[in-house]
Design an enzyme around this catalytic site. Structure first.
Site, short mmCIF file in Angstrom:
data_model
loop_
_atom_site.label_atom_id
_atom_site.label_comp_id
_atom_site.label_asym_id
_atom_site.label_seq_id
_atom_site.Cartn_x
_atom_site.Cartn_y
_atom_site.Cartn_z
N ASP A 187 0.53 -1.37 -0.24
CA ASP A 187 0.08 -0.34 0.51
C ASP A 187 0.63 1.26 0.11
O ASP A 187 0.48 2.32 0.44
CB ASP A 187 -0.85 0.27 1.25
N LYS A 190 -0.65 4.32 -1.48
CA LYS A 190 -1.03 5.40 -0.44
C LYS A 190 -0.47 6.22 0.53
O LYS A 190 -2.07 7.61 1.03
CB LYS A 190 -1.98 4.31 0.58
N HIS A 240 -2.86 -6.33 -6.52
CA HIS A 240 -3.61 -6.82 -4.88
C HIS A 240 -4.56 -6.54 -4.79
O HIS A 240 -6.11 -7.07 -4.31
CB HIS A 240 -2.54 -6.43 -4.02
#
Length: 316
Positions: A187, A190, A240
């Protein structure tokens, strides 16, 4: 003193019959005051720890300026050469969780990609070394994880889950290490999304959701030219959120177009999101989350990967 002057620490990381070297505090439920529970020079006993857990007290607190000393204590627990009957697998797993969280918080907080990759590579090796031991138990890991909604907490949990799942699927220790590192980075994109969107206490509108859906591409572009990450790790970042039936993003890959490591990350990423606190809802139980994954089934997830994760959850 104010709450900002204290740091929470997990009871699962405290070694019995040995002084931690830190003043330990409890937070009074009614007043919110922090009161001294145990002085720095007084060791905890097994009975002390059992009583805390029986009362549902899984956290104690230390003064904020004691944070570095607590991290040093945790790293001593993780020393592979440390031989002690008191250093149980659960204690090491608890220490591992806190060390990874603290290190990831620092690496991600600085928004330095070089530092982040170097840090998570070391953490991936440490995590894999513990999770691939014969004495490792998934139940120990589930018992110590945090479930607050923060990017570094989510990434830590996804990495641990990915490692457990990869080991369950029969990957080698070296591959488990690499998959763990990929999970810690999955991630990364992000960090470029407005935190007001990520922490919005309600449903995202169409524009906000489009912004969030940019994060696999953003993360991939940050990492794609690096020579210290392999294809599988990069595709964990990029794929993902892809789904087996082609209804995922950012590309809409189907089945065999999705890297096997990304299929691992896809299952545990959704599971972690369902079982963690969100601004708009309470966390689901592990079994309820598993029911939702099973309803999605092979349309979203690789059947073998999902079945292996199910076996891990049901045995924990």
């Amino acid at each position: 003193m104010l709450a900002l002057d204290f740091l929470p620490i997990s009871v699962a990381t405290l070694l019995p019959a040995s002084a931690v070297g830190l003043d330990l505090f409890q937070r009074e439920q009614d007043s919110g005051r922090f009161v001294l529970y145990r002085g720095a020079t007084y060791p905890l006993t097994l009975d002390d720890l059992d009583r805390l857990r029986d009362r549902g007290n899984h956290l104690l607190y230390i003064e904020k300026d004691s944070g570095p000393r607590y991290q040093s204590y945790l790293r001593r627990l993780l020393d592979a050469d440390l031989v002690s009957s008191n250093i149980t697998p659960q204690l090491q797993v608890g220490a591992l969780n806190e060390v990874v969280l603290d290190s990831l918080r620092s690496a991600f907080g600085n928004r330095d990609v070089n530092e982040a990759v170097a840090t998570v590579s070391q953490l991936g090796a440490l995590t894999a070394e513990i999770i691939t031991r014969d004495e490792f138990a998934a139940s120990d890991m589930f018992r110590v994880l945090h479930h607050d909604y923060a990017t570094f907490t989510h990434s830590t949990n996804v990495a641990f889950y990915s490692a457990m799942l990869a080991a369950g699927l029969g990957y080698s220790a070296e591959e488990v290490e690499q998959i763990t590192t990929g999970g810690l980075l999955h991630d990364l994109g992000k960090l470029d999304i407005d935190d007001r969107i990520l922490s919005k206490p309600g449903k995202l509108d169409d524009w906000e959701f489009r912004q969030v859906k940019r994060h696999p591409g953003l993360g991939f572009r940050k990492l794609a030219k690096r020579t210290d990450l392999n294809e599988g790790q990069l595709l964990m970042v990029y794929q993902h959120h892809e789904r087996m039936d082609g209804h995922g993003y950012p590309v809409g890959c189907v089945g065999s177009e999705i890297h096997p490591w990304a299929k691992i990350c896809a299952v545990v990423d959704v599971f972690e999101a369902l079982t963690s606190q969100r601004p708009y809802r309470k966390p689901l139980t592990r079994h309820k989350a598993l029911e939702i994954l099973e309803r999605e089934g092979s349309a979203s997830f690789d059947s073998e990967v999902l079945e292996c994760w199910k076996s891990i959850i049901l045995s924990a």
